[in-house]
Design an enzyme around this catalytic site. Structure first.
Site, short mmCIF file in Angstrom:
data_model
loop_
_atom_site.label_atom_id
_atom_site.label_comp_id
_atom_site.label_asym_id
_atom_site.label_seq_id
_atom_site.Cartn_x
_atom_site.Cartn_y
_atom_site.Cartn_z
N CYS A 1 0.82 -1.22 0.00
CA CYS A 1 0.00 0.00 0.00
C CYS A 1 0.85 1.27 0.00
O CYS A 1 0.41 2.32 -0.43
CB CYS A 1 -0.92 0.01 1.23
SG CYS A 1 -1.73 -1.56 1.51
N ALA B 1 -1.68 -18.24 1.25
CA ALA B 1 -1.79 -16.76 1.26
C ALA B 1 -0.97 -16.24 0.10
O ALA B 1 -0.06 -15.42 0.27
CB ALA B 1 -1.30 -16.22 2.60
N GLY C 1 -1.81 -14.39 -2.44
CA GLY C 1 -2.06 -13.05 -2.95
C GLY C 1 -2.64 -13.01 -4.35
O GLY C 1 -3.37 -13.90 -4.78
N ALA C 2 -2.27 -11.96 -5.06
CA ALA C 2 -2.81 -11.74 -6.41
C ALA C 2 -1.71 -11.20 -7.30
O ALA C 2 -0.69 -10.71 -6.82
CB ALA C 2 -3.97 -10.74 -6.34
N ARG D 1 3.11 -3.85 -8.17
CA ARG D 1 2.62 -4.85 -7.23
C ARG D 1 3.64 -5.07 -6.09
O ARG D 1 3.30 -5.11 -4.94
CB ARG D 1 2.35 -6.18 -7.96
CG ARG D 1 1.83 -7.30 -7.11
CD ARG D 1 0.38 -7.09 -6.71
NE ARG D 1 -0.01 -7.95 -5.61
CZ ARG D 1 -1.14 -7.85 -4.93
NH1 ARG D 1 -2.02 -6.94 -5.23
NH2 ARG D 1 -1.42 -8.67 -3.94
N GLY E 1 -6.58 -13.73 2.35
CA GLY E 1 -6.03 -12.58 1.62
C GLY E 1 -6.53 -12.50 0.20
O GLY E 1 -7.60 -13.01 -0.15
C1 LIG Z 1 0.12 -0.29 -5.09
C2 LIG Z 1 -0.83 -0.93 -4.13
C3 LIG Z 1 -1.52 -0.12 -3.21
C4 LIG Z 1 -2.41 -0.70 -2.32
N1 LIG Z 1 -3.05 0.11 -1.41
C5 LIG Z 1 -3.89 -0.44 -0.51
C6 LIG Z 1 -4.49 0.39 0.50
O1 LIG Z 1 -4.27 1.60 0.57
N2 LIG Z 1 -5.33 -0.21 1.39
C7 LIG Z 1 -5.59 -1.56 1.35
O2 LIG Z 1 -6.34 -2.05 2.20
N3 LIG Z 1 -5.02 -2.37 0.42
C8 LIG Z 1 -4.18 -1.84 -0.50
N4 LIG Z 1 -3.57 -2.64 -1.44
C9 LIG Z 1 -3.89 -4.09 -1.46
C10 LIG Z 1 -3.03 -4.86 -0.49
O3 LIG Z 1 -1.68 -4.57 -0.70
C11 LIG Z 1 -3.29 -6.35 -0.70
O4 LIG Z 1 -4.64 -6.59 -0.46
C12 LIG Z 1 -2.44 -7.20 0.25
O5 LIG Z 1 -1.09 -7.08 -0.05
C13 LIG Z 1 -2.86 -8.67 0.14
O6 LIG Z 1 -2.05 -9.42 0.97
P1 LIG Z 1 -1.81 -10.98 0.73
O7 LIG Z 1 -0.90 -11.41 1.81
O8 LIG Z 1 -3.11 -11.64 0.56
O9 LIG Z 1 -1.10 -11.09 -0.69
P2 LIG Z 1 0.33 -10.49 -1.24
O10 LIG Z 1 0.61 -9.25 -0.49
O11 LIG Z 1 0.15 -10.46 -2.69
O12 LIG Z 1 1.34 -11.60 -0.83
C14 LIG Z 1 1.37 -12.84 -1.49
C15 LIG Z 1 2.53 -13.66 -0.98
O13 LIG Z 1 2.49 -14.94 -1.57
C16 LIG Z 1 3.78 -15.30 -2.03
N5 LIG Z 1 3.64 -16.35 -3.06
C17 LIG Z 1 2.78 -16.39 -4.11
N6 LIG Z 1 2.92 -17.55 -4.79
C18 LIG Z 1 3.87 -18.25 -4.16
C19 LIG Z 1 4.48 -19.52 -4.38
N7 LIG Z 1 4.12 -20.31 -5.39
N8 LIG Z 1 5.46 -19.91 -3.54
C20 LIG Z 1 5.86 -19.13 -2.50
N9 LIG Z 1 5.31 -17.93 -2.24
C21 LIG Z 1 4.35 -17.50 -3.06
C22 LIG Z 1 4.39 -13.98 -2.47
O14 LIG Z 1 5.77 -14.06 -2.57
C23 LIG Z 1 3.91 -13.08 -1.32
O15 LIG Z 1 4.73 -13.23 -0.18
C24 LIG Z 1 -2.65 -2.10 -2.35
C25 LIG Z 1 -1.98 -2.90 -3.28
C26 LIG Z 1 -1.08 -2.32 -4.16
C27 LIG Z 1 -0.35 -3.22 -5.13
#
Ligand SMILES: Cc1cc2nc3c(=O)[nH]c(=O)nc-3n(C[C@H](O)[C@H](O)[C@H](O)COP(=O)(O)OP(=O)(O)OC[C@H]3O[C@@H](n4cnc5c(N)ncnc54)[C@H](O)[C@@H]3O)c2cc1C
Length: 442
Positions: A38, A105, A107-108, A127, A275
């Site tokens: 973020c 977890a 992500g996207a 990202r 997530g």
């Molecule tokens: C520019 C930007 C601004 C944002 N601003 C906001 C905001 O202001 N407010 C808000 O609420 N949200 C915001 N978001 C959204 C927020 O960042 C995401 O919702 C959050 O990061 C999701 O977290 P997550 O842990 O689900 O996934 P991610 O943060 O995407 O993490 C995924 C993890 O999975 C790992 N992974 C994936 N596949 C594999 C694999 N095969 N083997 C090993 N590891 C793997 C990755 O390495 C990473 O560690 C923003 C996003 C972006 C990109």
């Protein structure tokens, strides 16, 4: 935990709270774990000096909680029968790890539609930390203009950051308005006017048709217009990263994200998903959504981590509350927009008012506009949008609580609010908006 960012780290911390002795491993593809995506636009904009400042959980945190963090490690397969995951570690060696509980977890990923020329070099997205560094490097190398494709939160925050760095920015959006998931068209219009007044060129209702250039993109065609630029950022949205789950036979739901129950457990026993890769129900419609916000990721992570360690925790669902600041304007929303209510065939009445953030006579009072969306039959509040010069976030939070507690608009109109000239108006704008709805109901 497959994934060590917002959701994965929160899940690991919650599991550790429940069980002091469990062996907990976090696996991530990336070099860094537990950092704030973020914050990326604000490093590009120059408000935060360094991308490394976004690392919220340093190595010491994982050591302190005795969490085994393995960075630059790819999970290549999950075997739900044997309860194992296959990984390729930092050195390129393959290993198999066993689990009692697994939290996915992952992500996207940034989404790129099938546009002609999309294989050309030079189309960046935002990202991860490295993406931010790449964009920063292009700016430092002297880029003067940028095209951003998509007018959602990430596209607009990045556009603002690039204008702050002195670039000319054009935003191309396929839909007829900016921030289409967050705001109704009437509210989005005033945000768009503000952005345009700061020099952002915004083309709505225009589809990106082609990327032009030899090997490297030098221009795009959008709505029949050729737009040249030095920097191209795709902000078309993100898609849940579900490959591992699909390959392992873990079912997806209606939204194509991983299906979960209220404990954040998937259809496979002892496997949780949280997530951006997981679904969650809307508190209002009870239909599944995949809202992909950091706030939702950490709340889900907390629930899944506790459950993975033997606790019994439930996730209550989402209202998709979100806020942003774009130059001098803050915009926030919670619950359903009027358009989303219509898509859900819910008959609603809306009320919008414009007021000030301080007493009208007080220096630097800023405008604020509140729009409430109320279900006609039950009179319960189902959504709110606020745009203002300041003080938007906590009002959105207050309305989020109100929606969660199923408050009706009559109760909100009688709310006992506070007042002092340097801090707010005598009549709280949320209350005035509720009165506007009541007038329409009468
Ligand atoms: C520019 C930007 C601004 C944002 N601003 C906001 C905001 O202001 N407010 C808000 O609420 N949200 C915001 N978001 C959204 C927020 O960042 C995401 O919702 C959050 O990061 C999701 O977290 P997550 O842990 O689900 O996934 P991610 O943060 O995407 O993490 C995924 C993890 O999975 C790992 N992974 C994936 N596949 C594999 C694999 N095969 N083997 C090993 N590891 C793997 C990755 O390495 C990473 O560690 C923003 C996003 C972006 C990109």
């Amino acid at each position: 935990m497959v994934g060590a960012n917002a959701a994965g780290v929160e899940a690991a911390s919650a599991a550790r709270k429940k069980d002091r002795t469990a062996e907990i491993t976090l696996l991530t593809l990336e070099k860094n774990a537990g950092y704030s995506r973020c914050g990326l636009p604000f490093v590009i904009g120059g408000q935060i000096p360094n991308f490394r400042d976004l690392i919220v959980y340093p190595a010491a945190y994982f050591q302190m909680l005795k969490l085994n963090l393995r960075t630059e490690t790819k999970v290549t397969g999950v075997n739900i029968k044997d309860k194992t995951v296959t990984i390729v570690n930092k050195d390129g060696a393959t290993e198999t790890l066993t689990y009692d509980s697994l939290v996915i977890a992952t992500g996207a990923d940034a989404f790129m539609p099938p546009i002609k020329g999309r294989e050309k070099l030079g189309i960046l997205s935002l990202r991860g930390l490295e993406d931010g560094e790449r964009i920063d490097a292009v700016v430092k190398a002297g880029a003067k203009s940028a095209v951003i494709m998509g007018a959602g939160l990430i596209g607009l925050e990045t556009g603002v950051a690039l204008i702050e760095r002195g670039l000319r920015v054009t935003i191309v959006e396929m839909l007829p308005q900016i921030l289409p998931q967050m705001l109704d068209a009437d509210m989005a219009k005033s945000v768009q006017e503000h952005l345009e007044s700061k020099g952002m060129r915004i083309l709505t209702g225009k589809t990106v048709e082609e990327f032009l250039g030899e090997e490297k993109v030098t221009a795009i065609m959008a709505g029949g217009e050729r737009i040249d630029a030095d920097l191209f950022i795709s902000a078309f949205g993100v898609r849940a990263n579900t490959k591992l789950a699909v390959d392992a036979g873990i079912p997806l739901g209606e939204t194509r994200a991983i299906k979960t129950n209220a404990r954040m457990e998937t259809d496979v026993k002892d496997v949780y998903a949280v997530g951006d890769c997981a679904e969650s129900p809307s508190i209002i419609t009870h239909k599944v959504t995949c809202a992909q916000l950091g706030t939702i990721a950490v709340r889900q992570g907390k629930v899944a981590g506790a459950n993975a360690a033997g606790d019994y925790a439930l996730f209550t669902g989402v209202l998709v509350s979100a806020v942003t600041r774009l130059f001098d304007v803050e915009a926030g929303a919670t619950g359903l927009t009027e358009a989303a209510a219509a898509r859900n065939r819910m008959e609603v009445i809306t009320g919008a008012i414009s007021s000030k953030t301080k007493a009208d006579y007080y220096p630097n009072a800023k405008p604020i506009k509140v729009k409430l969306v109320v279900e006609k039959e039950s009179q319960r509040i189902v959504g709110a949008q606020i745009i203002g010069g300041e003080e938007v976030t906590q009002r959105i939070n207050a309305l989020s609580f109100a929606i969660q507690k199923q408050m009706n608009v009559r109760e909100l109109a009688k709310a006992d609010t506070a007042y002092a000239p340097p801090l707010c108006e005598t009549w709280e704008p949320m209350v005035l908006a509720a009165e506007m709805v009541l007038m329409k109901l009468r």
